[in-house]
Design a protein around this motif. Structure first.
Motif, PDB file in Angstrom:
ATOM      1  N   ARG A  67      41.366  42.208  37.698  1.00 41.34           N
ATOM      2  CA  ARG A  67      40.041  41.302  37.791  1.00 41.34           C
ATOM      3  C   ARG A  67      39.579  41.036  36.246  1.00 41.34           C
ATOM      4  O   ARG A  67      38.065  39.871  35.995  1.00 41.34           O
ATOM      5  CB  ARG A  67      38.704  41.997  38.442  1.00 41.34           C
ATOM      6  N   SER A  68      38.748  42.156  35.881  1.00 39.80           N
ATOM      7  CA  SER A  68      38.586  42.002  34.395  1.00 39.80           C
ATOM      8  C   SER A  68      38.693  40.793  32.867  1.00 39.80           C
ATOM      9  O   SER A  68      38.655  40.023  32.906  1.00 39.80           O
ATOM     10  CB  SER A  68      39.078  43.178  33.642  1.00 39.80           C
ATOM     11  N   PHE A 117      39.196  28.551  37.127  1.00 42.36           N
ATOM     12  CA  PHE A 117      40.936  29.957  37.345  1.00 42.36           C
ATOM     13  C   PHE A 117      41.690  29.134  36.083  1.00 42.36           C
ATOM     14  O   PHE A 117      42.625  30.095  35.696  1.00 42.36           O
ATOM     15  CB  PHE A 117      40.774  30.949  37.889  1.00 42.36           C
ATOM     16  N   SER A 137      45.548  40.474  31.047  1.00 49.64           N
ATOM     17  CA  SER A 137      45.065  38.858  30.113  1.00 49.64           C
ATOM     18  C   SER A 137      45.499  38.184  30.770  1.00 49.64           C
ATOM     19  O   SER A 137      46.103  38.140  30.900  1.00 49.64           O
ATOM     20  CB  SER A 137      44.818  39.208  28.318  1.00 49.64           C
ATOM     21  N   HIS A 147      39.733  37.791  34.288  1.00 48.31           N
ATOM     22  CA  HIS A 147      39.764  36.527  35.261  1.00 48.31           C
ATOM     23  C   HIS A 147      37.862  36.505  35.526  1.00 48.31           C
ATOM     24  O   HIS A 147      37.566  35.336  35.343  1.00 48.31           O
ATOM     25  CB  HIS A 147      40.261  36.244  36.091  1.00 48.31           C
ATOM     26  N   GLN A 148      37.475  37.476  35.088  1.00 48.75           N
ATOM     27  CA  GLN A 148      36.409  37.780  35.946  1.00 48.75           C
ATOM     28  C   GLN A 148      34.651  36.346  34.962  1.00 48.75           C
ATOM     29  O   GLN A 148      34.438  35.959  35.553  1.00 48.75           O
ATOM     30  CB  GLN A 148      35.600  38.919  35.591  1.00 48.75           C
ATOM     31  N   ALA A 149      35.414  35.471  33.741  1.00 54.32           N
ATOM     32  CA  ALA A 149      34.355  34.856  33.038  1.00 54.32           C
ATOM     33  C   ALA A 149      35.036  33.790  33.527  1.00 54.32           C
ATOM     34  O   ALA A 149      34.329  31.892  33.869  1.00 54.32           O
ATOM     35  CB  ALA A 149      35.071  34.853  31.556  1.00 54.32           C
ATOM     36  N   PHE A 150      36.502  33.104  34.626  1.00 58.26           N
ATOM     37  CA  PHE A 150      35.842  32.018  35.873  1.00 58.26           C
ATOM     38  C   PHE A 150      36.091  31.916  36.710  1.00 58.26           C
ATOM     39  O   PHE A 150      36.538  33.003  37.800  1.00 58.26           O
ATOM     40  CB  PHE A 150      37.613  31.517  35.000  1.00 58.26           C
ATOM     41  N   ARG A 151      35.316  31.424  37.385  1.00 53.33           N
ATOM     42  CA  ARG A 151      35.590  30.943  38.842  1.00 53.33           C
ATOM     43  C   ARG A 151      36.831  31.017  39.208  1.00 53.33           C
ATOM     44  O   ARG A 151      37.585  29.877  39.150  1.00 53.33           O
ATOM     45  CB  ARG A 151      34.413  29.429  39.099  1.00 53.33           C
ATOM     46  N   SER A 152      37.092  31.678  40.223  1.00 50.06           N
ATOM     47  CA  SER A 152      38.249  30.987  41.023  1.00 50.06           C
ATOM     48  C   SER A 152      38.099  30.963  42.640  1.00 50.06           C
ATOM     49  O   SER A 152      38.803  30.217  43.462  1.00 50.06           O
ATOM     50  CB  SER A 152      39.308  33.055  40.866  1.00 50.06           C
TER      51      SER A 152
END
Length: 515
Positions: free
Chosen positions: A325-326, A265, A232, A328-333
């Motif tokens: 990955r799980s 991100f 997280s 931060h995947q909600a945010f474009r990095s």
């Protein structure tokens, strides 16, 4: 009694006035020769004064000095400004050193091992208060080969030993935790070695010693294999803040290498990290800076590293973590325009003879604003000159470059401003605006010259119905903002050949809706 001639050289510094006195001969010779050097804001006279002092001390031609000038309404602000200006001067000399070593001698040690846009450690800095100008206190900061270089040499010798010791330790039978600690120390020490060696080279020292034979790329790969995982952003922030207890920290969002865009991100991670630290809202209030960098790995995880540095860019803490990955995947990095930013920021020609700066109240790095925020742009030239600014837009499949209107005037006069000599070396506010749509990443390219511009980049007015406004777009830049950068840079270089001093600086900031 020994009647051999004796000479005592004394330097007394009182209220920014230097008195140089020398005595010669035996007891019967009481004549003295005293020279008085008074500080002045005239750079030519000031340099002559320093030259006279060097000759009198017998060190002319022997001491390499790099100088920065600063202004402020308090001693602290003026000293900070001088230190920041000194950092820029060192940066210019380092870039030139890299070019010399790469072009003439191949790889002379460490000079091509470090990204020269990164901040370089300043050791043995000295300060002197000069005569105030227009109600502002003025300080000069400098490093030199006489006092500062030996400090760099001692630090480099210590780092050389530490690197060798840790390399030997890696050959031993270590636990996973011990191997992580040793590898982490090596990954932190080698860039510091390279940066300090760069400055030492510029000051004329540490040119013969062999650079430690270390494969930094391989060590970083091993560190990522040993690095702890975070499932997280909240837990990742706790790891990155571990052991950082200092007060007055200015926290930067992490950025990908060679990019200034603040991705969603990056802003999300900073939001989790900020409450765990004692932070300040403006760089000028900070005693420390905490900056981060991240790399997107092949499996989608993100490796993030942060470091805490003091105002002299000495590294005090380093922490790193792999974010799964799980988490931060909600945010474009992934940044939107890596190749464009590398072209814009990494090919800027630098010179201490004529130097331009462009920044906001929040500095010039990792800038991020939300809708409704107020942004102030500040410009500084180190001598009288003219400047104009080109903006570069890359968003939603649309690209173009345009000239910023700086004056209420006609023709090219609307784009060009002049800074007189009495305003040189001081930040001047040139624009203030409220962040609004369209949001995205904005890029600015300032071009300055010490004489009037013979011409500006070709441009024509372009109206955008969707925005309800228009731009003076550069010819050939629509659909290709990189062409706008290249055309602006080519014109600057052409003018530079006509005995006109020119300079360039860039700035990138990111804007998003407030939600």
């Amino acid at each position: 009694m020994n009647n051999a001639k004796k000479c005592v050289l004394s330097i007394i510094l009182i209220h920014a006035v230097i008195f140089l006195s020398a005595c010669g001969g035996g007891a019967s010779n009481h004549a003295s020769n005293t020279a008085k050097v008074t500080v002045t804001h005239n750079p030519v006279a000031q340099q002559q004064a320093f030259n006279e002092l060097d000759v009198a001390m017998g060190i002319k031609g022997q001491v390499k000095t790099i100088v920065g000038n600063g202004y402020g309404d308090s001693i602290d602000k003026a000293r900070r400004d001088a230190l920041k200006n000194l950092a820029g001067s060192i940066q210019v000399d380092v870039v030139n050193q890299v070019k010399i070593c790469t072009n003439q001698y191949g790889d002379c040690g460490s000079v091509v091992q470090v990204n020269t846009r990164s901040e370089l450690p300043i050791l043995g800095v000295q300060y002197q208060q000069l005569a105030s100008e227009q109600g502002l206190l003025r300080f000069q900061a400098w490093v030199d080969s006489q006092y500062s270089l030996p400090i760099y040499v001692r630090e480099l010798d210590k780092l050389t030993k530490a690197i060798a010791d840790n390399q030997r330790a890696l050959q031993q039978n270590l636990t996973a935790d011990q191997r992580y600690q040793v590898t982490s120390a090596l990954v932190a020490d080698i860039p510091q070695y390279d940066k300090k060696r760069l400055v030492a080279n510029v000051l004329g020292g540490y040119t013969q010693q062999a650079r430690p034979k270390v494969d930094l790329k391989k060590l970083r790969y091993r560190l990522k294999q040993l690095e702890g995982r975070a499932s997280s952003l909240r837990f990742a922030a706790k790891i990155l803040a571990k052991g950082v207890t200092e007060n007055s920290i200015y926290l930067h969002p992490p950025i990908p290498k060679n990019v200034q865009e603040v991705t969603p991100f990056a802003s999300a991670l900073k939001k989790h990290l900020s409450p765990l630290l004692h932070t300040v809202s403006l760089p000028e209030r900070a005693k420390y800076n905490m900056d981060g960098e991240y790399e997107i790995l092949a499996n989608g995880n993100i490796f993030v590293s942060y470091r805490l540095v003091d105002l002299n860019y000495k590294v005090l803490h380093t922490n790193s973590v792999i974010i799964e990955r799980s988490a931060h995947q909600a945010f474009r990095s992934k940044p939107t325009s890596v190749s464009f930013e590398m072209l814009l920021h990494n090919e800027v020609a630098l010179s201490n003879k004529f130097h331009a700066e462009l920044k906001t109240l929040h500095g010039s790095e990792t800038l991020y604003y939300k809708g409704g925020d107020t942004v102030k742009l500040l410009v500084r030239l180190n001598q009288a000159g003219y400047y104009y600014i080109v903006g570069h837009v890359l968003r939603n499949g649309s690209q173009f470059s345009y000239l910023l209107e700086l004056n209420d005037a006609h023709g090219d006069a609307r784009f060009v401003r002049y800074i007189p000599q009495d305003q040189a070396n001081k930040y001047i506010e040139i624009a203030e605006f409220e962040v609004s749509r369209p949001y995205g990443t904005e890029h600015l390219q300032l071009v300055a010259a010490n004489k009037k511009f013979s011409r500006l980049p070709k441009h024509a007015y372009m109206y955008l119905p969707a925005e309800g406004s228009g731009y003076y777009a550069l010819a050939g830049s629509q659909g290709n903002a990189a062409a706008g950068v290249s055309k602006t840079r080519a014109l600057r270089l052409k003018q530079n050949k006509n005995k006109v001093l020119t300079s360039e600086t860039t700035l990138t900031y990111t804007t998003r809706p407030r939600n």
